[in-house]
Design an enzyme around this catalytic site. Structure first.
Site, PDB file in Angstrom:
ATOM      1  N   THR A 114       0.832  -1.206   0.000  1.00  0.00           N
ATOM      2  CA  THR A 114       0.000   0.000   0.000  1.00  0.00           C
ATOM      3  C   THR A 114       0.863   1.252   0.000  1.00  0.00           C
ATOM      4  O   THR A 114       0.554   2.239  -0.678  1.00  0.00           O
ATOM      5  CB  THR A 114      -0.937  -0.002   1.227  1.00  0.00           C
ATOM      6  OG1 THR A 114      -1.748  -1.176   1.187  1.00  0.00           O
ATOM      7  CG2 THR A 114      -1.829   1.216   1.236  1.00  0.00           C
TER       8      THR A 114
ATOM      9  N   ASP B 269      -7.294   5.139   2.653  1.00  0.00           N
ATOM     10  CA  ASP B 269      -5.886   5.497   2.914  1.00  0.00           C
ATOM     11  C   ASP B 269      -5.393   6.589   1.970  1.00  0.00           C
ATOM     12  O   ASP B 269      -4.272   6.524   1.455  1.00  0.00           O
ATOM     13  CB  ASP B 269      -4.974   4.270   2.799  1.00  0.00           C
ATOM     14  CG  ASP B 269      -5.323   3.179   3.784  1.00  0.00           C
ATOM     15  OD1 ASP B 269      -5.918   3.516   4.816  1.00  0.00           O
ATOM     16  OD2 ASP B 269      -5.015   2.011   3.515  1.00  0.00           O
TER      17      ASP B 269
ATOM     18  N   ASP C 294     -10.364   5.230   6.709  1.00  0.00           N
ATOM     19  CA  ASP C 294      -8.911   5.350   6.930  1.00  0.00           C
ATOM     20  C   ASP C 294      -8.348   6.531   6.152  1.00  0.00           C
ATOM     21  O   ASP C 294      -7.378   6.410   5.400  1.00  0.00           O
ATOM     22  CB  ASP C 294      -8.191   4.063   6.524  1.00  0.00           C
ATOM     23  CG  ASP C 294      -8.666   2.856   7.307  1.00  0.00           C
ATOM     24  OD1 ASP C 294      -9.218   3.061   8.403  1.00  0.00           O
ATOM     25  OD2 ASP C 294      -8.499   1.731   6.823  1.00  0.00           O
TER      26      ASP C 294
END
Length: 246
Positions: free
Chosen positions: A152, A205, A226
């Site tokens: 990620t 994210d 997130d």
């Protein structure tokens, strides 16, 4: 023996909680120290670029940033455009042309367009400023995801590692969402980084302020879950964080 085992497990759990609390306290102190260093006394200067900015900005940078963005565009070193007016038509190529370990501010102006590329600014590209035409006008986008055999951390559409990095008036997107799992759109590593009037659009994210001192001002983040993750001592001023439907 069972009682000893329970006591040992309890002691281990307590130690882990204390370590975690100590780490969180340390990070909170760093963020508070950065926050205190930023003065917000004069709100009449909101139209200036990062008014009353962090104390770690150099005198020269503070002087330049008190100029409005249109004036900054006139003192650019490189122009990026999709038409014939630019020095380059690819953002990465323009960044590669910037000097390494620069002791003075180097400005790249990115004109209105959609730039489909992964942009990575190396740690040797210091004191670099990217200024553009607005969150809805200059857009950097790509669709890398963790399903492409990437961590990620390495899926960012835009990643900056150089110290003293400043970006103004642009949008960053990662268009893999929502089908390919968590990805990063904007990752910032460099110390003394400023992100001003920028927009990030993502599914999960989206923003990764990885480490060091960072300041986000009038920043717009759109995500589902997130939203922000990282270990930076980051301060957010006059920012909007918006939840979108997944």
């Amino acid at each position: 023996m069972a009682m000893i085992g329970v006591m040992e497990d309890s002691k281990l759990h307590e130690d882990m909680e204390n370590d975690m609390l100590g780490d969180l306290t340390s990070r909170a102190r760093e963020a508070l120290a950065l926050f205190i260093s930023i003065s917000l006394r004069d709100n009449t200067e909101l139209n200036l670029v990062v008014p009353n900015g962090p104390s770690w900005l150099s005198h020269v940078d503070k002087k330049d940033l008190y100029l409005n963005d249109e004036t900054l565009k006139k003192i650019t070193d490189i122009l990026v455009a999709k038409d014939v007016t630019g020095n380059y038509n690819i953002v990465n190529v323009a960044i590669a042309a910037a000097p390494q370990h620069s002791q003075k501010r180097f400005v790249i102006y990115i004109k209105t367009s959609i730039y489909v590329e992964i942009v990575v600014i190396g740690n040797m590209k210091s004191n670099l400023t990217l200024i553009a035409d607005g969150q809805d006008s200059t857009i950097i986008t790509f669709n890398l995801s963790s399903s492409n055999s990437k961590r990620t951390f390495n899926t960012a559409t835009f990643a900056s590692n150089g110290d003293g990095f400043i970006r103004v008036d642009m949008c960053f997107r990662n268009t893999t969402w929502p089908v390919k799992g968590p990805v990063v759109t904007l990752r910032v590593n460099g110390d003394m980084s400023i992100i001003y009037r920028c927009r990030v659009e993502e599914y999960q994210d989206a923003l990764y302020p990885h480490k060091n001192r960072q300041c986000y001002r009038e920043y717009f983040l759109m995500d589902t879950v997130d939203f922000i993750c990282g270990n930076a001592a980051a301060v957010f001023q006059f920012c909007q964080i918006v939840h979108m439907d997944g």
